[in-house]
Design a protein around this motif. Sequence first.
Motif, PDB file in Angstrom:
ATOM      1  N   ASP A  86      35.821  43.012  39.581  1.00 33.38           N
ATOM      2  CA  ASP A  86      37.166  43.523  39.303  1.00 33.38           C
ATOM      3  C   ASP A  86      37.426  44.831  40.047  1.00 33.38           C
ATOM      4  O   ASP A  86      38.500  45.024  40.629  1.00 33.38           O
ATOM      5  N   HIS A  89      37.660  44.282  43.900  1.00 34.07           N
ATOM      6  CA  HIS A  89      38.935  43.615  44.165  1.00 34.07           C
ATOM      7  C   HIS A  89      40.081  44.621  44.071  1.00 34.07           C
ATOM      8  O   HIS A  89      40.936  44.692  44.961  1.00 34.07           O
ATOM      9  N   VAL A  93      42.577  45.608  47.174  1.00 33.83           N
ATOM     10  CA  VAL A  93      44.007  45.358  47.036  1.00 33.83           C
ATOM     11  C   VAL A  93      44.768  46.685  47.051  1.00 33.83           C
ATOM     12  O   VAL A  93      45.823  46.805  47.687  1.00 33.83           O
ATOM     13  N   HIS A  98      45.179  41.717  51.263  1.00 32.19           N
ATOM     14  CA  HIS A  98      45.787  40.606  50.528  1.00 32.19           C
ATOM     15  C   HIS A  98      44.793  39.947  49.575  1.00 32.19           C
ATOM     16  O   HIS A  98      43.700  39.569  49.965  1.00 32.19           O
ATOM     17  N   SER A  99      45.219  39.791  48.326  1.00 31.92           N
ATOM     18  CA  SER A  99      44.423  39.073  47.331  1.00 31.92           C
ATOM     19  C   SER A  99      44.832  37.608  47.348  1.00 31.92           C
ATOM     20  O   SER A  99      45.984  37.271  47.093  1.00 31.92           O
ATOM     21  N   GLU A 100      43.880  36.742  47.653  1.00 34.79           N
ATOM     22  CA  GLU A 100      44.124  35.297  47.605  1.00 34.79           C
ATOM     23  C   GLU A 100      43.975  34.784  46.177  1.00 34.79           C
ATOM     24  O   GLU A 100      44.769  33.973  45.733  1.00 34.79           O
ATOM     25  N   LYS A 102      43.043  36.436  42.267  1.00 32.26           N
ATOM     26  CA  LYS A 102      42.663  37.544  41.400  1.00 32.26           C
ATOM     27  C   LYS A 102      41.363  37.199  40.682  1.00 32.26           C
ATOM     28  O   LYS A 102      41.039  36.019  40.512  1.00 32.26           O
ATOM     29  N   ALA A 113      36.587  36.246  42.800  1.00 30.86           N
ATOM     30  CA  ALA A 113      37.859  36.674  43.375  1.00 30.86           C
ATOM     31  C   ALA A 113      37.784  36.449  44.878  1.00 30.86           C
ATOM     32  O   ALA A 113      36.692  36.371  45.455  1.00 30.86           O
ATOM     33  N   VAL A 115      39.630  37.912  48.569  1.00 32.07           N
ATOM     34  CA  VAL A 115      40.512  38.830  49.294  1.00 32.07           C
ATOM     35  C   VAL A 115      40.442  38.438  50.766  1.00 32.07           C
ATOM     36  O   VAL A 115      39.415  37.963  51.240  1.00 32.07           O
TER      37      VAL A 115
END
Length: 134
Positions: A86, A89, A93, A98-100, A102, A113, A115
């Motif tokens: 977390d 990530h 972000v 870019h977060s693909e 979450k 996650a 990214v």
Amino acid sequence: MTPRFAVVGLVASDLAASLAFYRRLGLVFPEGAEQQPHVEAALPGGLTLALDTEDTVRSFHPDWRPPTGGGRCALAFHCGTPAEVDAVHADLVGAGYHSELKPWDAFWGMRYAVVHDPDGNGVDLFAPLPAPSA
């Protein structure tokens, strides 16, 4: 001799941006790497991550063109805990990547996650979830 897997190679459209991304994930590249046509970082287990500029690749393969339709490969980084997934990530972000996907608790027992790096390559972040208590 049997071939031995040794290098993961990526072609970077913007080497400085790629170096900044992978340095945020703890990889170490030489000082001044942004001005080089080819750079490498040692990975655990004796592997190497190599980054080449598009111009470098075209210097020996003049007809090379970047792939279309998304990322070129996927890499995965093991985090120590689900909370670290977390946090990493959120850091990436927050830095504008870019977060693909979450962070989520995957059915296979991992916090997971995805990214994208500056070239759209998927970079997975994962850590085992605690074992369910009986």
